[in-house]
Design a protein around this motif. Structure first.
Motif, PDB file in Angstrom:
ATOM      1  N   CYS A  15       0.858  -1.197   0.008  1.00 58.67           N
ATOM      2  CA  CYS A  15       0.109  -0.189  -0.100  1.00 58.67           C
ATOM      3  C   CYS A  15       0.885   1.382   0.010  1.00 58.67           C
ATOM      4  O   CYS A  15       0.321   2.541   0.234  1.00 58.67           O
ATOM      5  CB  CYS A  15      -0.851  -0.008   1.026  1.00 58.67           C
ATOM      6  SG  CYS A  15      -2.767   0.221   0.423  1.00 58.67           S
TER       7      CYS A  15
ATOM      8  N   CYS B 182      -0.814   3.532  -2.340  1.00 58.93           N
ATOM      9  CA  CYS B 182      -2.109   4.191  -1.775  1.00 58.93           C
ATOM     10  C   CYS B 182      -1.847   5.898  -1.550  1.00 58.93           C
ATOM     11  O   CYS B 182      -2.850   6.645  -1.902  1.00 58.93           O
ATOM     12  CB  CYS B 182      -2.742   3.562  -0.618  1.00 58.93           C
ATOM     13  SG  CYS B 182      -3.178   1.627  -0.929  1.00 58.93           S
TER      14      CYS B 182
ATOM     15  N   CYS C  16      -0.607  -3.168  -3.557  1.00 61.56           N
ATOM     16  CA  CYS C  16      -1.926  -2.467  -3.138  1.00 61.56           C
ATOM     17  C   CYS C  16      -3.089  -2.649  -4.189  1.00 61.56           C
ATOM     18  O   CYS C  16      -4.296  -2.574  -3.707  1.00 61.56           O
ATOM     19  CB  CYS C  16      -1.379  -0.880  -2.920  1.00 61.56           C
ATOM     20  SG  CYS C  16      -2.748   0.243  -2.545  1.00 61.56           S
TER      21      CYS C  16
ATOM     22  N   CYS D 270      -9.567  -0.215  -4.917  1.00 58.13           N
ATOM     23  CA  CYS D 270      -8.729  -1.454  -4.675  1.00 58.13           C
ATOM     24  C   CYS D 270      -9.161  -2.306  -3.681  1.00 58.13           C
ATOM     25  O   CYS D 270     -10.160  -2.001  -3.012  1.00 58.13           O
ATOM     26  CB  CYS D 270      -7.386  -1.089  -4.128  1.00 58.13           C
ATOM     27  SG  CYS D 270      -6.916  -0.220  -2.473  1.00 58.13           S
TER      28      CYS D 270
ATOM     29  N   MET E 161      -8.459  -3.036  -0.744  1.00 60.32           N
ATOM     30  CA  MET E 161      -8.230  -2.611   0.723  1.00 60.32           C
ATOM     31  C   MET E 161      -9.085  -1.194   0.713  1.00 60.32           C
ATOM     32  O   MET E 161      -9.030  -0.513   1.804  1.00 60.32           O
ATOM     33  CB  MET E 161      -6.607  -1.985   0.885  1.00 60.32           C
ATOM     34  CG  MET E 161      -5.698  -3.065   0.528  1.00 60.32           C
ATOM     35  SD  MET E 161      -4.269  -2.101   0.293  1.00 60.32           S
ATOM     36  CE  MET E 161      -3.176  -3.654   0.040  1.00 60.32           C
TER      37      MET E 161
ATOM     38  N   MET F 146      -8.633   1.855  -0.400  1.00 62.64           N
ATOM     39  CA  MET F 146      -7.503   2.774  -0.120  1.00 62.64           C
ATOM     40  C   MET F 146      -7.653   3.828  -1.325  1.00 62.64           C
ATOM     41  O   MET F 146      -7.264   4.852  -1.162  1.00 62.64           O
ATOM     42  CB  MET F 146      -6.515   2.329   0.305  1.00 62.64           C
ATOM     43  CG  MET F 146      -6.593   1.759   1.818  1.00 62.64           C
ATOM     44  SD  MET F 146      -4.863   1.230   2.508  1.00 62.64           S
ATOM     45  CE  MET F 146      -4.511   2.837   3.060  1.00 62.64           C
TER      46      MET F 146
HETATM   47 CU   LIG Z   1      -4.665  -0.656  -1.519  1.00 62.16          CU
END
Ligand SMILES: [Cu+2]
Length: 161
Positions: free
Chosen positions: A55, A58, A111, A149, A151, A153
């Motif tokens: 990440c 991100c 990420c 994504c 996550m 983020m």
């Molecule tokens: Cu991410």
């Protein structure tokens, strides 16, 4: 000077040396950090081989400038390709309402390894290669939808008009 005082001084000296060594190490590490990110220049985006820390992308991409792209209608489907290697390019996707859409996301890692949208109901893993997400016409009502994504983020927007 008594033996006890000498002992105490020696202990104090050892502690002082340990603290100085710690501070010196810390400053060297800090200088090394600065070396990879020159002041006033944006940090280089990590390469898309998954070797970069998770990440790290991100922070940059999540606040990136809008990059607009419109799907091309080809017969009874509209298509657009999105480069997902480091952030989404485009990250603002314009679709035509009522026409099935096929959005092809490039291979990605780290990420960006997964792409998802709760709004539009898809979740794809991009580590094995590009994936095409098909969104049916009845889902594509006029409005603004979000994708991200895995996550959640790094975000992109799909605008249906
Ligand atoms: Cu991410």
């Amino acid at each position: 000077m008594s033996a006890t005082t000498t002992k105490h001084l020696r202990t104090a000296l050892i502690v002082l040396i340990a603290v100085l060594a710690f501070v010196a190490t810390y400053q060297v590490a800090e200088a090394a950090d600065r070396g990879t990110q020159p002041a006033g220049e944006p940090a280089a985006l990590p390469v898309a081989d998954g070797a970069s820390p998770a990440c790290a992308c991100c922070g940059n991409s999540g606040t990136g400038e809008p990059i607009e792209g419109a799907a091309a209608v080809e017969g009874d489907v509209q298509r657009i390709s999105v480069d997902a290697t480091s952030g989404y390019d485009p990250n603002v996707i314009r679709l035509t309402a009522g026409v099935p859409a096929e959005i092809t996301f490039s291979q990605a890692s780290g990420c960006m390894a997964q792409v998802m949208s709760e709004d539009l109901g898809f979740y794809e893993d991009l580590t094995g290669g590009p994936k095409t997400v098909r969104i049916e016409a009845d889902v594509l009502q006029p409005g603004e939808y979000s994708f991200s994504c895995g996550m959640q983020m790094v975000f992109g927007t799909i605008i249906v008009e």
